[in-house]
Write a protein that holds these residues in place. Sequence first.
Motif, PDB file in Angstrom:
ATOM      1  N   VAL A  87      -5.713  -4.710   7.118  1.00  0.00           N
ATOM      2  CA  VAL A  87      -4.777  -3.563   6.517  1.00  0.00           C
ATOM      3  C   VAL A  87      -4.779  -3.419   5.233  1.00  0.00           C
ATOM      4  O   VAL A  87      -4.453  -4.572   4.495  1.00  0.00           O
ATOM      5  CB  VAL A  87      -3.449  -3.764   6.944  1.00  0.00           C
ATOM      6  CG1 VAL A  87      -2.443  -2.733   6.508  1.00  0.00           C
ATOM      7  CG2 VAL A  87      -3.450  -3.462   8.536  1.00  0.00           C
ATOM      8  N   ILE A  89      -3.158  -2.811   2.379  1.00  0.00           N
ATOM      9  CA  ILE A  89      -1.832  -2.720   1.555  1.00  0.00           C
ATOM     10  C   ILE A  89      -2.221  -2.956   0.042  1.00  0.00           C
ATOM     11  O   ILE A  89      -3.043  -3.290  -0.426  1.00  0.00           O
ATOM     12  CB  ILE A  89      -0.865  -3.828   1.960  1.00  0.00           C
ATOM     13  CG1 ILE A  89      -1.469  -5.149   2.081  1.00  0.00           C
ATOM     14  CG2 ILE A  89      -0.733  -3.296   3.468  1.00  0.00           C
ATOM     15  CD1 ILE A  89      -0.549  -6.414   2.203  1.00  0.00           C
TER      16      ILE A  89
ATOM     17  N   GLU B  21      -1.055   1.962  11.672  1.00  0.00           N
ATOM     18  CA  GLU B  21      -0.667   0.945  11.111  1.00  0.00           C
ATOM     19  C   GLU B  21       0.865   0.510  11.081  1.00  0.00           C
ATOM     20  O   GLU B  21       1.176  -0.497  10.496  1.00  0.00           O
ATOM     21  CB  GLU B  21      -1.297   0.324   9.762  1.00  0.00           C
ATOM     22  CG  GLU B  21      -2.931   0.432   9.877  1.00  0.00           C
ATOM     23  CD  GLU B  21      -3.511   0.375   8.589  1.00  0.00           C
ATOM     24  OE1 GLU B  21      -2.824   0.494   7.406  1.00  0.00           O
ATOM     25  OE2 GLU B  21      -4.836   0.108   8.489  1.00  0.00           O
ATOM     26  N   ARG B  27       2.349  -3.970   6.907  1.00  0.00           N
ATOM     27  CA  ARG B  27       3.023  -2.314   6.667  1.00  0.00           C
ATOM     28  C   ARG B  27       4.384  -2.432   6.474  1.00  0.00           C
ATOM     29  O   ARG B  27       5.072  -1.708   5.511  1.00  0.00           O
ATOM     30  CB  ARG B  27       2.478  -1.471   7.328  1.00  0.00           C
ATOM     31  CG  ARG B  27       0.928  -0.820   7.323  1.00  0.00           C
ATOM     32  CD  ARG B  27       0.801  -0.102   5.829  1.00  0.00           C
ATOM     33  NE  ARG B  27      -0.538   0.413   5.833  1.00  0.00           N
ATOM     34  CZ  ARG B  27      -1.135   0.789   4.752  1.00  0.00           C
ATOM     35  NH1 ARG B  27      -0.642   0.964   3.619  1.00  0.00           N
ATOM     36  NH2 ARG B  27      -2.275   1.186   4.771  1.00  0.00           N
ATOM     37  N   HIS B  38       2.997   5.140   2.254  1.00  0.00           N
ATOM     38  CA  HIS B  38       2.292   5.248   3.857  1.00  0.00           C
ATOM     39  C   HIS B  38       3.455   5.199   5.061  1.00  0.00           C
ATOM     40  O   HIS B  38       3.391   6.313   5.687  1.00  0.00           O
ATOM     41  CB  HIS B  38       1.466   4.046   4.035  1.00  0.00           C
ATOM     42  CG  HIS B  38       0.646   4.304   5.396  1.00  0.00           C
ATOM     43  ND1 HIS B  38      -0.208   4.939   5.635  1.00  0.00           N
ATOM     44  CD2 HIS B  38       0.952   3.582   6.861  1.00  0.00           C
ATOM     45  CE1 HIS B  38      -0.700   4.858   6.786  1.00  0.00           C
ATOM     46  NE2 HIS B  38       0.023   4.061   7.525  1.00  0.00           N
TER      47      HIS B  38
END
Lengths: 186, 137
Positions: A87, A89, B21, B27, B38
């Motif tokens: 992911v 980020i 996600e 996240r 996001h």
Amino acid sequence: MDWITQTWPWYVSGAAIAVSMLLLLLVGKNFGMSSNLRTLCTICGAGNSSEFFRFDWKEQRWNLIVVLGAVIGGFIAANYMTPDRAVDINPDTVAELKTLGFESAGAEYLPDELYGSGAWTDPKAIVLLALGGLLVGFGARYAGGCTSGHAISGLSNLQWPSLLAVIGFFAGGLVMIYLFYPIIFG
Amino acid sequence: MRSLSYLLIGIFFGITMFKSEASSWFRIYEMFKFDAFHMYGIIGTAVIFGVIIVATIKRFRIKSFYGDPIEFTPKDKSLARYIIGGFIFGLGWGLSGACPGPMFTLTGAGYLPVLIVILGAVAGTWIYGLIKDRLPH
């Protein structure tokens, strides 16, 4: 095919969640995941201990089927639609997480430190996961819904109580991460 | 047939939770740190479309595929239960990074320690049922 294997952009993801809610409404049901936890309690015999769990769980069978679908969807997405699960980020977040001991930040879908196979033999991970779940289950039922029931269904129906609940969700999350994380992981 | 429709909607939702996600602990952490748009974009878009969907259904009295009227139940009026309950939920969401939908998606994705979270959540729901009459609502 890139659009399938990449992370879905926020606007596609948000629209897809709204479509999930729309489809459930069109088959005559309401979008809300945490009520399944109550149904699971009832199936496990909680009706003997509290009147709250005395209802005909078969009326909620449809929602358990939705949950089964969510499990299958997770399997399909993880195994056939996501060649790279990392992911992406914010790099600042990655750096900060590494100082808290989360070495897998930026490289995995979930932190190894909590959700890796080593978690089963790590008492701290087990306690934190169980405690996190306990708070989620207790809080969702106390508030009468979770992210799907309040943040999506409730706000879509312009319900003030849902806005209060969502404010509560965020307040709790912020306190956990700003106040408790440095103590738990620092 | 109806069961199949529930299953397909669930699969679509599960795929969405994983691919967006929104099921990723990272996240959720990033969201609470205000380090990315996001998650706010996801929830915001879902709510904007959701408001339009609900208003349209009400305005045109759209019926379900099975011919029944689509009904929305208003939430009970209260302050304490939403703020306190929501706050407790938020503590757990921030810690586990998983809310009740993604918990199940992650199980399917093979992150089996999430089963501990699910067990905890069932236990938490059970405890609520046991003591709910003593809590402010």
